[in-house]
Write a protein that holds these residues in place. Structure first.
Motif, short mmCIF file in Angstrom:
data_model
loop_
_atom_site.label_atom_id
_atom_site.label_comp_id
_atom_site.label_asym_id
_atom_site.label_seq_id
_atom_site.Cartn_x
_atom_site.Cartn_y
_atom_site.Cartn_z
N ASP A 214 0.80 -1.22 0.00
CA ASP A 214 0.00 0.00 0.00
C ASP A 214 0.84 1.27 0.00
O ASP A 214 0.30 2.37 0.17
N ASP A 215 2.15 1.16 -0.18
CA ASP A 215 3.01 2.34 -0.17
C ASP A 215 2.93 3.03 -1.54
O ASP A 215 3.66 2.70 -2.46
N ILE A 216 2.02 3.99 -1.65
CA ILE A 216 1.76 4.63 -2.94
C ILE A 216 2.56 5.92 -3.15
O ILE A 216 2.47 6.54 -4.21
N LYS A 217 3.33 6.34 -2.15
CA LYS A 217 4.17 7.52 -2.32
C LYS A 217 5.47 7.12 -3.00
O LYS A 217 5.97 6.00 -2.83
N ASP A 218 6.03 8.03 -3.77
CA ASP A 218 7.29 7.75 -4.44
C ASP A 218 8.45 7.88 -3.46
O ASP A 218 8.53 8.84 -2.69
#
Length: 361
Positions: A214-218
């Motif tokens: 769920d880590d959607i940040k760059d």
């Protein structure tokens, strides 16, 4: 032009189709000529044999219908049609299953040794097997060119109730410009709960299909192209901050965004693959996206209706979703592979009617 007319009238297909086919034939002939000249001059790097021992990513399409094609089917039933092939494929060298599809496509993706692909193709129930393409972000500028301000003024609509899926790199839901003014007008009410990302009313759902979390940040040092695109689409900075150049507004500032991340945060991974894109398209449809945006490009030739990404896009549009795909901007239609030789038509004019490096558009 005389040659085009004669060719077009000899068959029942449309005049435009014949023109396009002739352009393709001439383009291929010119590319063949260039290739032959390079080979004659000793360019041994022109044709590179694919390494049969390389571990590659492939997409396997089954011959049975997906849920979108047969609404009486359940996901469990679809997975059952894949089970025999999956069990056999997992035993192949380099095999590791990545994605499974049931709604738009009936199939799955996996990594496998290239020499093993032929074995998968021969398995009963398999319709097609293709190597996954790799895509890269395409950066462009936009806003006033879209006449968004005029639309806001004339319609009074700024994207309320609209859901746009951004299939790209990541999105930061905590950015101050990622907000909804009136949550009562939002289409998606249920916000995804996750320990890795703080999903919000503005970005109520997302997933990292490349890293499968769920880590959607760059990550630091990675391209923030997805945030760039998300800002163009739906940034909703406060008016006073926008006027003082401390915030931005996108073309549909009140729209909700789905953060469908298909680019890995791994430092050595620069592109994304077909199979993750297909999973993101399918998930976008299942999570009520009205529009899917794919600002992605890959070196490609002409359309192939059996390409699994194109199949997924077609199925998504059949479900009423508008899919917007970048057509590419790395060159003009007549640019050869070395980006120096421009092809001309019968009149000796450089032809720029089509685009050189399309994605799946």
């Amino acid at each position: 032009s005389v040659k085009y007319t004669a060719y077009a009238q000899s068959e029942s297909t449309s005049y435009n189709d014949k023109i396009i086919q002739l352009m393709r034939d001439e383009y291929r002939a010119e590319r063949k000529k260039l290739a032959e000249e390079k080979l004659k001059n000793g360019d041994k790097n022109l044709i590179q044999e694919k390494d049969p021992n390389e571990i590659v990513r492939v997409i396997v399409q089954m011959d049975k219908q997906s849920i979108s094609e047969n609404s009486s089917m359940t996901k469990k039933q679809i997975m059952k049609t894949q089970s025999n092939v999956l069990s056999k494929a997992k035993k192949l060298e380099g095999a590791k299953v990545r994605q499974t599809y049931s709604y738009l496509l009936n199939g799955f993706s996996m990594t496998v040794k290239r020499s093993e692909i032929s074995k998968i193709k021969e398995m009963p129930g398999v319709k097609a097997v293709s190597e996954a393409n790799m895509y890269y972000p395409i950066m462009t500028t936009a806003k006033e060119l879209t006449k968004a301000y005029e639309v806001w003024k004339e319609s009074g609509y700024k994207g309320e109730g609209l859901v746009v899926s951004v299939i790209d790199t990541g999105i930061d839901p905590d950015h101050k410009d990622m907000r909804i003014t009136d949550s009562s007008k939002a289409k998606i009410k249920e916000i995804k709960q996750s320990k890795e990302t703080n999903f919000t009313e503005k970005v109520p759902y997302g997933y990292n299909f490349a890293d499968r979390n769920d880590d959607i940040k760059d990550a630091k040092g990675k391209s923030m192209h997805g945030m760039h695109v998300a800002g163009i689409i739906g940034a909703n900075g406060k008016e006073d901050e926008v006027n003082n150049l401390k915030a931005i507004q996108g073309v549909a500032p009140e729209a909700q965004l789905l953060a469908m991340k298909v680019f890995s945060n791994h430092p050595e991974m620069g592109g994304c693959f077909d199979d993750d894109i297909i999973a993101a398209i399918e998930d976008s449809v299942l999570h009520e996206a009205d529009i899917i945006n794919m600002s992605l490009g890959t070196e490609a030739g002409f359309q192939n209706p059996n390409n699994p990404v194109e199949v997924a896009i077609k199925k998504a549009t059949d479900k009423g979703v508008l899919v917007v795909v970048a057509a590419g901007n790395s060159a003009i239609s007549t640019t050869a592979s070395d980006s120096q030789n421009l092809l001309t038509n019968d009149l000796g004019t450089v032809d720029t009617a089509m685009i050189s490096s399309p994605a799946t558009a």
